[in-house]
Design an enzyme around this catalytic site. Structure first.
Site: not given
Lengths: 300, 126
Positions: A150-151, A154, A179, A205-206, A234
């Protein structure tokens, strides 16, 4: 004139003492006899030769059958060997894929000095929630493998922002938010189901259930279930961990936040499932808790 | 005269006796259970055929892959019949076809040719 006629004519000639006719007829008989006798030899010779040829053909056929049989047995063996080799390779490919995906997620985390266990826990929480939501084992397992990425976006965020202690200013926060889209861009071109799922997870996811999330500010079921699940997993894990910009929250505060954000930041159904499966989730947190020793001090 | 056609079976050859085209064709294997019974209609057809006056040239095409010894005996009788017809003034050509890999069929053709030296007998490799 047939042979019988010739024989009778010869006898008549003999009896009448007609020497010329007798001689002529006997010569004819002998000539005829010789021809027939040769024919008999030829017939026998032809028959023998054909029998031998047929015998040879038969032997050749038997040899071919034997070879075929041997080949067949060998083939079955080879096919079995091949299948087991393919199975082995398949397992290896799947394992490699899982490892690559996991490592990619871990790279994203290591850049921000978070621990590798964070992605492991998020993976396990995601699977628990996916199964509780009603996904079958295969899809839940796939989400478990995809959610650690998911990240991944970054890795394209500069260290100075990523590892900044304290709060971001507005420009930094805008940069940091990128990201999600960056991760999606990295993964979206793949035709692999797993990487497609990972792209969706990175992208969404955000996002927030009631809206107001980023990058697209979508809401409710516009947000893919993979994104909604990973968001819960998360945030739950992030709040319970120390980060460079904050200390870990206690459990009470975390749980009350989830209650507050039910239907706001998070899918209400998933929050209910989260509380229903809290024991299993806590077991995972315990199993993969971050251990810090002198040799491996906590950073950040 | 009617054309006589006998289709091939597992053990017997394909036969066509064609009075219009003046061709006699025997092609295949020859292992009849009773050879002389099997070929009896062929022999009687041929006898009637050669009894005709003013017969144009007759071509005999034979391609026998394998045959039993009684068939061999019968083929000698068959060629005797052709020889008699030739002595009677009929024009006949015999073409004996064989496959390059079939040595015994080639040799058999040579045997027949040798016995009927007065006949126009061609041995032809396919």
């Amino acid at each position: 004139m047939g042979n019988d006629d010739k024989l009778i004519a010869s006898l008549e000639a003999f009896l009448t003492n007609d020497v010329e006719t007798l001689k002529e007829n006997v010569e004819k008989l002998i000539k005829d006899y010789t021809r027939k006798s040769k024919r008999l030899d030829k017939i026998i010779h032809q028959s023998d030769k054909q029998q031998r040829e047929l015998l040879e053909l038969n032997e050749e056929l038997e040899r071919t059958y034997e070879e075929l049989d041997e080949y067949k047995n060998h083939l079955e063996e080879k096919v079995e060997e091949g299948i087991s080799e393919i199975k082995g390779l398949n397992v290896e490919i799947e394992d490699t894929q899982k490892e690559v995906v996991f490592t990619m997620g871990a790279i994203g985390e290591s850049r921000s000095k978070e621990t590798g266990n964070h992605v492991k826990r998020v993976a396990e929480y995601s699977k628990i929630l996916a199964l509780a939501y009603g996904m079958d084992e295969a899809e839940a397992e796939m989400l478990k493998q995809a959610s650690p990425m998911h990240d991944i976006g970054k890795i394209a965020i500069p260290d100075a922002i990523l590892n900044k202690p304290g709060r971001f200013d507005e420009a930094e926060f805008e940069h940091m938010k990128r990201h999600a889209e960056l991760g999606y861009e990295m993964l979206r071109h793949s035709s692999r189901t797993l990487l497609k799922a990972a792209a969706t997870v990175a992208y969404e996811h955000h996002e927030k259930w009631a809206g107001g999330g980023y990058p697209r500010n979508i809401k409710g079921e516009e947000i893919h279930i993979y994104g909604r699940i990973t968001a819960v997993a998360d945030v739950f894990d992030a709040l319970g961990s120390d980060r460079c910009y904050k200390k870990a929250w206690d459990d009470e505060s975390i749980l009350s936040l989830f209650k507050e954000e039910r239907g706001r930041q998070f899918d209400p159904k998933l929050v209910d499932l989260f509380f229903e499966n809290l024991d299993a989730i806590m077991d995972v947190r315990e199993q993969y808790r971050d251990l810090f020793t002198d040799e491996n001090p906590q950073k950040g | 005269m009617e054309t006589l056609t006998i289709p091939a079976s597992k053990y017997t050859p394909e036969i066509e006796l064609n009075a219009e085209q003046n061709t006699i064709t025997i092609k295949g294997k020859s292992y009849p259970e009773n050879t002389f019974d099997f070929y009896a209609p062929v022999m009687s057809w041929l006898q009637s055929y050669f009894e005709q006056d003013k017969l144009p040239k007759t071509t005999v095409n034979m391609e026998i892959i394998y045959f039993n010894s009684s068939s061999s005996k019968l083929f000698f009788d068959l060629f005797d019949l052709f020889e008699e017809a030739q002595d009677d003034g009929k024009e006949i050509t015999v073409n004996w076809y064989y496959d390059a890999e079939n040595e015994s069929a080639e040799e058999a053709g040579e045997d027949f040719k040798e016995d009927f030296e007065a006949m126009d007998f061609n041995i032809i490799k396919k």
